[in-house]
Scaffold this motif. Sequence first.
Motif, PDB file in Angstrom:
ATOM      1  N   LEU A  90       0.800  -1.219   0.000  1.00 28.24           N
ATOM      2  CA  LEU A  90       0.000   0.000   0.000  1.00 28.24           C
ATOM      3  C   LEU A  90       0.834   1.270   0.000  1.00 28.24           C
ATOM      4  O   LEU A  90       0.320   2.336  -0.354  1.00 28.24           O
ATOM      5  N   ASP A  91       2.073   1.184   0.426  1.00 25.23           N
ATOM      6  CA  ASP A  91       2.912   2.374   0.536  1.00 25.23           C
ATOM      7  C   ASP A  91       4.112   2.204  -0.393  1.00 25.23           C
ATOM      8  O   ASP A  91       4.202   1.228  -1.127  1.00 25.23           O
ATOM      9  N   SER A  92       5.029   3.157  -0.330  1.00 20.54           N
ATOM     10  CA  SER A  92       6.261   2.993  -1.108  1.00 20.54           C
ATOM     11  C   SER A  92       6.971   1.753  -0.581  1.00 20.54           C
ATOM     12  O   SER A  92       7.318   1.691   0.604  1.00 20.54           O
ATOM     13  N   PRO A  93       7.206   0.747  -1.415  1.00 20.81           N
ATOM     14  CA  PRO A  93       7.625  -0.559  -0.906  1.00 20.81           C
ATOM     15  C   PRO A  93       9.021  -0.591  -0.301  1.00 20.81           C
ATOM     16  O   PRO A  93       9.353  -1.553   0.398  1.00 20.81           O
ATOM     17  N   VAL A  94       9.856   0.437  -0.538  1.00 19.78           N
ATOM     18  CA  VAL A  94      11.193   0.415   0.074  1.00 19.78           C
ATOM     19  C   VAL A  94      11.091   0.333   1.594  1.00 19.78           C
ATOM     20  O   VAL A  94      11.934  -0.304   2.248  1.00 19.78           O
ATOM     21  N   TYR A  95      10.066   0.950   2.172  1.00 18.67           N
ATOM     22  CA  TYR A  95       9.914   0.915   3.629  1.00 18.67           C
ATOM     23  C   TYR A  95       9.537  -0.492   4.105  1.00 18.67           C
ATOM     24  O   TYR A  95      10.047  -0.965   5.128  1.00 18.67           O
ATOM     25  N   ASP A  96       8.648  -1.137   3.370  1.00 19.22           N
ATOM     26  CA  ASP A  96       8.275  -2.503   3.750  1.00 19.22           C
ATOM     27  C   ASP A  96       9.449  -3.457   3.596  1.00 19.22           C
ATOM     28  O   ASP A  96       9.678  -4.324   4.441  1.00 19.22           O
ATOM     29  N   PHE A  97      10.199  -3.323   2.506  1.00 23.90           N
ATOM     30  CA  PHE A  97      11.357  -4.192   2.310  1.00 23.90           C
ATOM     31  C   PHE A  97      12.390  -4.002   3.417  1.00 23.90           C
ATOM     32  O   PHE A  97      13.054  -4.956   3.830  1.00 23.90           O
ATOM     33  N   LEU A  98      12.547  -2.777   3.901  1.00 30.43           N
ATOM     34  CA  LEU A  98      13.542  -2.503   4.938  1.00 30.43           C
ATOM     35  C   LEU A  98      13.061  -2.933   6.318  1.00 30.43           C
ATOM     36  O   LEU A  98      13.835  -3.500   7.096  1.00 30.43           O
ATOM     37  N   ARG A  99      11.776  -2.695   6.635  1.00 30.07           N
ATOM     38  CA  ARG A  99      11.297  -2.810   8.009  1.00 30.07           C
ATOM     39  C   ARG A  99      10.576  -4.112   8.333  1.00 30.07           C
ATOM     40  O   ARG A  99      10.483  -4.491   9.507  1.00 30.07           O
ATOM     41  N   VAL A 100      10.005  -4.754   7.334  1.00 32.29           N
ATOM     42  CA  VAL A 100       9.211  -5.958   7.591  1.00 32.29           C
ATOM     43  C   VAL A 100       9.866  -7.121   6.859  1.00 32.29           C
ATOM     44  O   VAL A 100       9.718  -7.253   5.635  1.00 32.29           O
ATOM     45  N   PRO A 101      10.609  -7.971   7.542  1.00 36.02           N
ATOM     46  CA  PRO A 101      11.355  -9.039   6.864  1.00 36.02           C
ATOM     47  C   PRO A 101      10.487  -9.934   5.985  1.00 36.02           C
ATOM     48  O   PRO A 101      10.953 -10.457   4.972  1.00 36.02           O
ATOM     49  N   GLN A 102       9.214 -10.094   6.353  1.00 35.59           N
ATOM     50  CA  GLN A 102       8.327 -10.958   5.564  1.00 35.59           C
ATOM     51  C   GLN A 102       8.129 -10.428   4.149  1.00 35.59           C
ATOM     52  O   GLN A 102       7.817 -11.206   3.231  1.00 35.59           O
ATOM     53  N   THR A 103       8.324  -9.135   3.923  1.00 39.07           N
ATOM     54  CA  THR A 103       8.148  -8.570   2.583  1.00 39.07           C
ATOM     55  C   THR A 103       9.214  -9.094   1.632  1.00 39.07           C
ATOM     56  O   THR A 103       8.919  -9.550   0.519  1.00 39.07           O
ATOM     57  N   LEU A 104      10.455  -9.023   2.060  1.00 42.23           N
ATOM     58  CA  LEU A 104      11.552  -9.494   1.227  1.00 42.23           C
ATOM     59  C   LEU A 104      11.466 -11.002   1.003  1.00 42.23           C
ATOM     60  O   LEU A 104      11.681 -11.493  -0.111  1.00 42.23           O
ATOM     61  N   GLU A 105      11.105 -11.738   2.059  1.00 45.37           N
ATOM     62  CA  GLU A 105      10.969 -13.187   1.923  1.00 45.37           C
ATOM     63  C   GLU A 105       9.841 -13.533   0.957  1.00 45.37           C
ATOM     64  O   GLU A 105       9.963 -14.450   0.142  1.00 45.37           O
ATOM     65  N   PHE A 106       8.742 -12.784   1.018  1.00 44.77           N
ATOM     66  CA  PHE A 106       7.615 -13.019   0.122  1.00 44.77           C
ATOM     67  C   PHE A 106       8.041 -12.784  -1.327  1.00 44.77           C
ATOM     68  O   PHE A 106       7.705 -13.569  -2.225  1.00 44.77           O
ATOM     69  N   ALA A 107       8.792 -11.706  -1.571  1.00 47.07           N
ATOM     70  CA  ALA A 107       9.250 -11.412  -2.932  1.00 47.07           C
ATOM     71  C   ALA A 107      10.157 -12.526  -3.458  1.00 47.07           C
ATOM     72  O   ALA A 107      10.070 -12.912  -4.631  1.00 47.07           O
ATOM     73  N   PRO A 114       4.296 -19.756  -8.060  1.00 50.00           N
ATOM     74  CA  PRO A 114       3.192 -18.919  -8.540  1.00 50.00           C
ATOM     75  C   PRO A 114       2.094 -18.712  -7.497  1.00 50.00           C
ATOM     76  O   PRO A 114       1.194 -17.908  -7.710  1.00 50.00           O
ATOM     77  N   ARG A 115       2.173 -19.443  -6.368  1.00 48.66           N
ATOM     78  CA  ARG A 115       1.173 -19.237  -5.316  1.00 48.66           C
ATOM     79  C   ARG A 115       1.359 -17.890  -4.623  1.00 48.66           C
ATOM     80  O   ARG A 115       0.411 -17.323  -4.094  1.00 48.66           O
ATOM     81  N   PHE A 116       2.581 -17.362  -4.661  1.00 50.77           N
ATOM     82  CA  PHE A 116       2.882 -16.080  -4.024  1.00 50.77           C
ATOM     83  C   PHE A 116       2.874 -14.987  -5.088  1.00 50.77           C
ATOM     84  O   PHE A 116       3.647 -15.048  -6.048  1.00 50.77           O
ATOM     85  N   ARG A 117       2.038 -13.982  -4.897  1.00 49.50           N
ATOM     86  CA  ARG A 117       1.840 -12.946  -5.912  1.00 49.50           C
ATOM     87  C   ARG A 117       1.873 -11.574  -5.256  1.00 49.50           C
ATOM     88  O   ARG A 117       1.454 -11.415  -4.114  1.00 49.50           O
ATOM     89  N   ILE A 118       2.333 -10.586  -6.006  1.00 51.84           N
ATOM     90  CA  ILE A 118       2.503  -9.242  -5.449  1.00 51.84           C
ATOM     91  C   ILE A 118       1.681  -8.244  -6.252  1.00 51.84           C
ATOM     92  O   ILE A 118       1.707  -8.249  -7.484  1.00 51.84           O
ATOM     93  N   ALA A 119       0.968  -7.384  -5.539  1.00 51.88           N
ATOM     94  CA  ALA A 119       0.225  -6.286  -6.154  1.00 51.88           C
ATOM     95  C   ALA A 119       0.762  -4.968  -5.602  1.00 51.88           C
ATOM     96  O   ALA A 119       1.031  -4.854  -4.398  1.00 51.88           O
ATOM     97  N   PHE A 120       0.922  -3.998  -6.476  1.00 50.21           N
ATOM     98  CA  PHE A 120       1.467  -2.694  -6.106  1.00 50.21           C
ATOM     99  C   PHE A 120       0.397  -1.620  -6.283  1.00 50.21           C
ATOM    100  O   PHE A 120      -0.275  -1.580  -7.316  1.00 50.21           O
ATOM    101  N   ALA A 121       0.300  -0.715  -5.320  1.00 50.94           N
ATOM    102  CA  ALA A 121      -0.589   0.438  -5.479  1.00 50.94           C
ATOM    103  C   ALA A 121       0.047   1.519  -6.345  1.00 50.94           C
ATOM    104  O   ALA A 121      -0.632   2.468  -6.736  1.00 50.94           O
ATOM    105  N   GLU A 122       1.348   1.379  -6.635  1.00 46.35           N
ATOM    106  CA  GLU A 122       2.073   2.356  -7.443  1.00 46.35           C
ATOM    107  C   GLU A 122       2.865   1.608  -8.504  1.00 46.35           C
ATOM    108  O   GLU A 122       3.629   0.691  -8.200  1.00 46.35           O
TER     109      GLU A 122
END
Length: 398
Positions: A90-107, A114-122
Amino acid sequence: MKNVRQLLILSNPHPDGVTDNFAYSLATAALGMGLTAQIISDPQSAARLANADLDSHCAAIAIGPMPLQMQVGGLPIADFLTCPIWLYLLDSPVYDFLRVPQTLEFARRAQVSPRFRIAFAEQSYMELYCAQNLIPQTSHYLPFAGFPRLQVAAVDRTVVPQDRLVLIGALGAELSAGAVAPTLIQTLQGSNRLGLSGNELARSEAALSDPACRGNPVAALAEAIGLSPELHLDARFLEFACAADSWVKRFRRLAGVRSLAGFPVDFIGTGWEQAFQGVEGFRFLGRVMHEDIALLAINYRAVVNFDPNWEHGVHDRVPTALMAGVDVITQANRALVQNGLPACAIHAFEPNAPDLAAAADAVLSRPGKGPCRPRMDLIVQQGWAQRLGSLLEAGMAS
């Protein structure tokens, strides 16, 4: 009788009800498609999944990465589920990648499953990471929809149009506010864990200070230093990028609001009074729940919006205000046209040279048109049913 397929919406509480509003709106959209929907937003509701029929879930959507921290039966919720799962950033993803380890692992997992998918608001962030092969090409741009409130003519509430503007947002709450120094070069120097040279720091400062700088300063920063693909998601660059992004965000908002001095503006959100107390025409009115933005907006000539340093994706305040029949003063953004928003009600300013005076004067000097009327066409075209449909269609195509 066959079970109706269920959409899981993974959320977490927010003090102003932001993520809750996203979750409820997506759940309502799912019901309109013949699905059932279940919102999972705390450990108790997550625990109930332990006894669920996993085959009944058609998909899951995480509203930001924080819900991925929930566990079911001792497993991270994404591992417990067997259905496709979307991470909606929902936000600029650099913050999620830096602060929430699950974001980087998900990527990383999205690259191999293909079960793991990413949607961007930007979209420019999605394009940046796709170009570096850091996320799957099947990642999806999912622009924000609006949050209409059709009670704009409720009998228990008299709307008195004011010849004022309203600015909704915050100042000083940047996600890397602690790294923001008085000047841009000091901010860059203080977060330079990459060991960039003096010339590289100077190029970075020049790129971000250019009045023609891109709306997305992180992409501009990567271009200025010729960042290699493997460093885009490196913690050292993410820290550098977040500090720079937060400095630029604060600069753009301060410069934009200074240009409104003398105009009648009401501020909703924190931080503004400390920076602009005593400025003629400015009033500071506290906070508002996310679901009530449309009801607030209809009292004003226009909503002033600052996007979070985006260039292809607008904050949900924009479609929400437009749905309510209210004009918007907002930064130039490719999504304004490409998302099909009405140009006649939008007054755009340049992100890095934000002079809002002409737009404010144009809005306030024209004759008033009386109480706002909801734009039903936009409620249909820019609603969460349309957005959810595009997401589910993308999932079936991949």
